[in-house]
Design an enzyme around this catalytic site. Structure first.
Site, PDB file in Angstrom:
ATOM      1  N   SER A 197      30.090  34.509  47.367  1.00 25.81           N
ATOM      2  CA  SER A 197      29.513  35.524  46.506  1.00 25.81           C
ATOM      3  C   SER A 197      28.139  35.926  47.069  1.00 25.81           C
ATOM      4  O   SER A 197      28.037  36.265  48.239  1.00 25.81           O
ATOM      5  CB  SER A 197      29.431  35.005  45.069  1.00 25.81           C
ATOM      6  OG  SER A 197      29.240  36.031  44.141  1.00 25.81           O
ATOM      7  N   ASP A 447      40.038  39.604  43.425  1.00 20.83           N
ATOM      8  CA  ASP A 447      38.615  39.505  43.127  1.00 20.83           C
ATOM      9  C   ASP A 447      37.998  40.901  43.107  1.00 20.83           C
ATOM     10  O   ASP A 447      38.066  41.627  44.109  1.00 20.83           O
ATOM     11  CB  ASP A 447      37.932  38.651  44.193  1.00 20.83           C
ATOM     12  CG  ASP A 447      36.434  38.527  43.991  1.00 20.83           C
ATOM     13  OD1 ASP A 447      35.953  38.796  42.872  1.00 20.83           O
ATOM     14  OD2 ASP A 447      35.748  38.146  44.968  1.00 20.83           O
ATOM     15  N   HIS A 472      37.942  34.970  43.373  1.00 15.25           N
ATOM     16  CA  HIS A 472      36.562  34.836  43.832  1.00 15.25           C
ATOM     17  C   HIS A 472      36.341  33.516  44.582  1.00 15.25           C
ATOM     18  O   HIS A 472      36.467  32.441  44.020  1.00 15.25           O
ATOM     19  CB  HIS A 472      35.626  34.937  42.633  1.00 15.25           C
ATOM     20  CG  HIS A 472      34.225  35.346  42.981  1.00 15.25           C
ATOM     21  ND1 HIS A 472      33.942  36.435  43.768  1.00 15.25           N
ATOM     22  CD2 HIS A 472      33.022  34.809  42.643  1.00 15.25           C
ATOM     23  CE1 HIS A 472      32.626  36.563  43.896  1.00 15.25           C
ATOM     24  NE2 HIS A 472      32.056  35.580  43.233  1.00 15.25           N
TER      25      HIS A 472
END
Length: 515
Positions: A197, A447, A472
């Site tokens: 991320s 995601d 994710h």
């Protein structure tokens, strides 16, 4: 107005722990309330105010907690106080400096570093194989790594927050690695970066900015292109919507129809009381928008955490949680109201364990956390919701309203073009192909952040590993018996590439030694 994440990367992110932020969706209709930008990029800032308690049933990893005195400003010579940066270190499997044992370095994101260490099992599982040291440094202004001695002082105003930037964080990592290697006589040991991320963005950027520090980077679910007009602003919410549509068109339509029902009910006498009771809030709603934000937050997090097996990355959820949400919505008896169907569905996210008696919106009363600041300065990620393809209320990206919110709350004006100036944006892929090497961009197409990442190979050494059913940074999570073949294959490809980086490095070292 809705552009700043309630995660908080932090994917992020995310980023757990747990239930703080609701993304707001603004609509062009005047009946919608004015929305603050703090609610938009909160998905990457998911972890910024978390108090780590550890994921349920997660493996227990051993590490030593240490602290390093960092300069507050790496780019000036001002006489500013240093701060203690926390980092976690494990040398259990390290081959040591004489054998050029590699160092696996996770680029800490917007939250408590212990949470990221506990949820990044892939790094821990690789260490014995590569005889690697593991380091998890904490991002400045998060967890225990607070300048000025405390959260209260660090977050006091724009002046004390001024050094909360990605550039300063990367410099922290570079200085920490350099000093650790010097202290351990390990200057020749290769460093491999990892991150997911926002941490994945940092890993990719660090490989580009400090190629002499690290030989390669695995950037998982890293939306490095989610800036300016590099990707369409509706991309994020379109992907969330498609995740629901692929499970059930009727589920998608029920959610899409629910926003008008909520708005209409909220305008009735005692309507907010009715909504509060229907969705079992601990306190009466102040507006229907509060409920809409709470719901849209859940749908977005469900898409991020749509894993093929049970997990509590964001909240305790079953495997394939969107499928379960839609099953709950679709399987209600005939005559069940839309609101009741929505409540049954969203409870899969907010109350899968069945232990919650009432829900608390739990929004930050001060509207201030680290990711809000980052979104108000350099992490300006345009987002919108399209009327045609999104299940969310339609709205257009509105930079002006975001700027107003940031000026009101932080007395700063965002710099929407700074990230692309500092790290690359327009022409990013050509620049990577010409000047970059040894970066893996891994993504799962479920995601919503995948739309802002790199999804195709740029060169032989900058590669994209894309899985159709991944969510994710699933690849960074610990291996489980329930891992599907495609996930096992993705991780195997990552291991092969990392092994290639190390082999190339060792070959160069041997060539120099043999000369």
């Amino acid at each position: 107005m809705a552009n700043f994440l309630r995660t908080t990367l932090s994917f992020l992110i995310l980023l757990s722990v747990l239930s703080f932020f609701q993304p707001t969706l603004s609509s062009p209709r005047p009946s919608r309330l004015h929305r603050s930008p703090k609610h938009a990029h909160r998905f990457l800032g998911k972890f910024s105010r978390s108090n780590y308690t550890g994921p349920l049933g997660a493996p227990s990893y051993r590490y030593e907690t240490r602290y390093f005195d960092q300069n507050l400003d790496h780019f000036s010579f001002s006489d500013l106080p240093k701060f203690r940066q926390r980092y976690l270190i494990n040398t259990q499997h390290w081959a040591g400096p004489d054998q050029l044992g590699p160092i696996f370095f996770y680029c800490g994101n917007e939250g408590d570093i212990e949470w990221f260490a506990a949820n990044t099992g892939f790094v821990w599982e690789l260490a014995p194989r590569f005889r690697a040291m593991i380091i998890f440094p904490e991002h400045r202004y998060y967890g225990e790594s607070m300048p000025y001695g405390s959260w209260e002082e660090a977050y006091k105003n724009a002046t004390t927050l001024a050094h909360l930037t990605a550039e300063q964080a990367l410099a922290d990592f570079a200085v920490l690695i350099t000093e650790l290697k010097r202290n351990l006589s390990a200057q020749a040991c290769p460093v491999v970066l990892f991150g997911g991320s926002y941490g994945g963005m940092l890993a990719a950027w660090m490989r580009l900015k400090y190629p002499h520090i690290a030989i390669g980077a695995l950037a998982s679910s890293a939306p490095v292109l989610q800036f300016e007009d590099l990707v369409p602003p509706e991309t994020f919410y379109d992907i969330v919507s498609n995740d629901f549509r692929r499970e059930s068109v009727s589920c998608f339509n029920t959610i899409k129809d629910s926003w008008d029902v909520i708005e209409s009910e909220g305008q009735k006498i005692n309507g907010l009381s009715y909504l509060s009771e229907t969705f079992r809030f601990c306190k009466k709603l102040k507006s229907a928008d509060d409920l809409s934000n709470w719901l849209s937050s859940a749908y977005s997090y469900l898409a991020m955490g749509d894993y093929p097996y049970p997990a509590d990355f964001l909240m305790p959820m079953p495997g394939n949680p969107i499928k379960e949400v839609c099953r709950k919505i679709d399987n209600c008896p005939n005559g069940t109201s839309i609101l009741q169907r929505i409540f049954e569905g969203v409870s899969v996210y907010y109350n899968y364990t069945g232990t919650v008696d009432c829900f608390d919106l739990d929004d930050d009363p001060h509207g201030m956390n680290g990711w809000n600041w980052q979104a108000c300065t350099e992490m300006v990620m345009p987002m919108s919701s399209s009327k045609k393809s999104s299940m969310f209320p339609a709205y257009d990206y509105n930079y002006t309203s975001d700027e107003e919110w940031c000026l009101e709350n932080y007395h700063v004006k965002p710099r929407p073009t700074w990230i692309t100036t500092e790290f690359g944006g327009h022409g990013f892929k050509n620049a990577l192909k010409t000047f970059g090497s040894n970066i893996i961009f891994s993504n799962g197409l479920l995601d919503p952040w995948s739309g802002g990442s790199v999804l195709e190979d740029i060169s032989e050494t900058i590669v994209a590993l894309v899985t159709e059913k991944g969510a994710h940074h699933l690849d960074l999570r610990p291996a489980t018996a329930e891992d599907p073949d495609w996930l096992i294959e993705q991780r195997a490809a990552e291991v092969k590439l990392i092994q290639g980086w190390l082999d190339e490095y060792f070959d160069r070292k041997r060539a120099v030694f043999d000369m």
